[in-house]
Design a protein around this motif. Structure first.
Motif, short mmCIF file in Angstrom:
data_model
loop_
_atom_site.label_atom_id
_atom_site.label_comp_id
_atom_site.label_asym_id
_atom_site.label_seq_id
_atom_site.Cartn_x
_atom_site.Cartn_y
_atom_site.Cartn_z
N ASN A 6 38.37 38.97 38.45
CA ASN A 6 39.06 40.02 39.22
C ASN A 6 40.46 40.45 38.72
O ASN A 6 40.70 41.68 38.64
CB ASN A 6 39.64 39.41 40.76
N ARG A 7 41.04 39.46 38.12
CA ARG A 7 42.26 39.69 37.59
C ARG A 7 42.05 40.80 36.28
O ARG A 7 42.79 41.78 36.17
CB ARG A 7 42.91 38.42 36.95
N THR A 8 41.20 40.53 35.63
CA THR A 8 41.13 41.15 34.30
C THR A 8 40.60 42.77 34.68
O THR A 8 41.38 43.70 34.34
CB THR A 8 39.88 40.80 33.31
N VAL A 9 39.78 42.89 35.85
CA VAL A 9 39.44 44.25 36.31
C VAL A 9 40.65 44.97 36.81
O VAL A 9 41.04 46.05 36.32
CB VAL A 9 38.38 44.09 37.31
N GLY A 10 41.49 44.17 37.70
CA GLY A 10 42.57 44.79 38.14
C GLY A 10 43.57 45.00 36.86
O GLY A 10 44.23 46.51 37.12
N TRP A 11 43.66 44.46 35.87
CA TRP A 11 44.66 44.85 34.96
C TRP A 11 44.20 45.99 34.13
O TRP A 11 44.88 47.17 33.76
CB TRP A 11 44.90 43.76 34.08
#
Lengths: 322, 291
Positions: A6-11
């Protein structure tokens, strides 16, 4: 695992949007450094380039002038043969990275830039001075002095904040015309010395948080109100005054309707009006127009980086129109 | 106490003078002008409500009203949605957030006229960045918009331009998001609320005052849109970007119909008041203020 995905996608999405929002700036700067024939190309290329060719053993910049069949008429832009017009085979030309600074220097000439900058700065400085002075005086009168009628004045002032400028525009224009103020900076500057409802409101809220005991003690020591205002209230409200100064500066720098109504000739124009007129005259000269829009933007971007905290403060304080 | 009244008035005297000279008297004069026939060179002559009656019958006036409402109804909600999206992206716990926040905010710092000059080029149908991007995505040529040179695309073009400034709202929303107590999210999660439910039932209500504030400010600003259309399109093509305030300005300063333009200004004031009241009232059920 899921969280880090999730974090990677958000970033990644964040970076994509950042690129999208920054691209117009990059494109603006890149266009401002492109030669005329390169601006006209429709492919996406952010690196400014110019046509060059091998001439007498060295590579020189050339400018395509016209076409004749498969051949290209070019003008040599540098070196000993500068200014010469030659007919060459298109194959001889290659694109090399090149920054066309003349967009800036020509722009400065086409448009009396430094003169208009001076006009704009004179107005900005006077507006900032007038606004800071009149608003902090009025805010002191509304927040730190007990008197009958101050509530009425406060509410009357708030009521005017709802009023669109278009309502007062015509009578004010007629009044300033009657006073002979047309084509002077007076209609743009004098009202700033008479307060601004929004900034007075903001400063009043701030001044009410200053402990009354501080002012009371000074009063008992015999200090006058002007002295209390100057030596206690002003130094304590530096941050709020900075917000007023920065946003009134931006307001004056950006103002379009005011100078459009009241300034009539080149001699008096501000940058905003000058650039808007240039937009009408040189609409096909992209490089120069982009150069001038960069130049007009740069001071505000610089101001933003110098006073970032003040900006954020001001926006939180009440959505001063950005 | 008498001397305090004097002191108070003295400190407020520039403000009082300004209110009277630059607001109250002009407002009264404007009201009077709106009831007069006032071609700039002759003195105003009372004609009653004739200007307002004429406005109601003026097709171009209604056209400018339609344009302005279309613009406001598109740009304000879209700007809030994009701003909220950026704010949610900025509210993540990743490094470099300050840099991203600055990047999103920077477009709002660009001076209005410089911004207009830039967007005339960005929206150029042949060489502009926007269409270059569409062509690079292999959009069929017939679909590529003509933007400011096409009467159907000029207004959407200006809406697109306004979205570049959505970072201003985002900065406000981020500040509001960071003020939402973490316990609320944790409690909602414990009760089994998924991310979208938490967004709808916790995030949105908690930042609703800020959303309302930016919505109302956007509305007021949108109805007063003037300079961009003046610089970029002059209201064209075919009056498709003739905003209310541009029409008002032209009536006053190119047609010199000061009475008619004053009537327009009062109608504008009424529209702004009514729109603000409607938004405030219809949202009062949904906006939650902390107790």
């Amino acid at each position: 695992m899921k969280i880090s995905l999730n974090r990677t996608v958000g970033w990644v999405v964040l970076v994509l949007f950042a690129v999208l929002f920054t691209l117009p700036f990059v494109w603006q700067i890149s266009t401002s450094l492109k030669t005329e024939d390169q601006v006209g190309k429709s492919e996406f290329d952010l690196v400014p380039k110019a046509q060059t060719m091998e001439l007498d053993g060295s590579r020189v910049e050339v400018k395509p002038v016209s076409r004749s069949g498969a051949n290209q008429v070019i003008e040599v832009m540098e070196g000993p043969k500068k200014g010469a017009k030659l007919t060459v085979d298109s194959n001889q030309l290659t694109l090399r990275p090149h920054l066309e600074w003349s967009n800036y220097s020509d722009g400065f000439k086409a448009f009396p830039f430094f003169h208009m900058l001076k006009n704009t700065l004179v107005i900005c400085v006077l507006v900032v001075l007038g606004t800071v002075l009149s608003c902090s005086l009025a805010a002191y009168g509304l927040a730190c002095v007990q008197w009958k009628g101050r509530e009425i004045l406060f509410w009357a002032m708030l009521a005017t904040m709802m009023l669109p400028a278009q309502v007062t525009m015509i009578p004010l224009f007629q009044t300033f015309k009657g006073l002979g103020w047309i084509n002077t900076i007076l209609p743009l500057v004098v009202p700033a010395f008479c307060g601004n409802a929004f900034f007075v409101f903001m400063l009043r809220q701030f001044y009410r948080t200053i402990p009354a005991s501080l002012m009371e003690a000074a009063r008992i020591d015999g200090a006058s109100d002007v002295r209390i205002w100057a030596t206690i209230v002003l130094p304590l409200s530096k941050a709020a005054l900075a917000v007023v100064a920065v946003f009134s500066f931006i307001g004056a720098w950006n103002d379009f309707l005011g100078p459009l109504l009241y300034l009539m000739d080149d001699e008096k124009y501000t940058l905003a009006i000058g650039l808007a007129r240039l937009q009408g005259q040189y609409s096909s000269d992209w490089g120069r127009m982009m150069a001038m829009s960069v130049v007009m933007t740069l001071p505000l971007v610089t101001l933003f980086f110098l006073a970032q905290r003040t900006f954020v403060e001001g926006i939180k304080l009440g959505g001063v129109k950005g | 106490m008498k001397s305090r009244t004097f002191t108070g008035i003295a400190f407020c005297s520039p403000l009082i003078f300004g209110l009277v000279a630059f607001t109250i008297l002009p407002v009264l004069a404007s009201l009077w002008f709106s009831l007069c026939n006032y071609p700039i060179l002759d003195p105003p002559r009372f004609v009653g409500a004739a200007n307002y009656v004429e406005l109601a019958r003026d097709d171009r006036f209604w056209h400018s009203v339609r344009n302005t409402f279309t613009y406001v109804l598109l740009s304000v909600p879209l700007g809030m949605i994009v701003g909220l999206g950026l704010a949610l992206l900025l509210n993540q716990k990743v490094s470099g957030i300050k840099v991203f926040r600055t990047l999103f905010f920077l477009p709002t710092v660009v001076p209005l006229v410089a911004n207009s000059v830039l967007w005339v080029r960005l929206l150029n149908p042949q060489q502009g960045l926007v269409n270059t991007f569409f062509r690079a995505m292999h959009m069929p040529e017939a679909w590529v918009p003509g933007w400011l040179s096409d009467e159907h695309w000029a207004l959407p073009g200006l809406v697109l331009m306004s979205l570049w400034g959505a970072g201003g709202g985002a900065v406000l929303y981020v500040a509001a998001l960071q003020d939402v107590p973490k316990e609320l999210f944790e409690a909602a999660e414990l009760d089994g609320a998924g991310p979208s439910q938490r967004f709808r039932h916790v995030t949105i209500p908690m930042i609703s005052p800020v959303l309302l504030f930016t919505g109302v400010m956007g509305l007021i600003g949108g109805f007063q849109e003037f300079a961009r259309a003046f610089v970029m399109t002059k209201g064209g093509p075919w009056d498709s970007t003739l905003f209310y305030c541009l029409h008002l300005f032209n009536s006053a300063f190119t047609e010199f119909r000061l009475g008619y333009a004053s009537a327009m200004a009062w109608v504008l004031f009424a529209i702004i008041l009514a729109a603000t009241a409607i938004v405030m009232r219809s949202s009062s059920k949904h906006v939650q203020y902390e107790q």
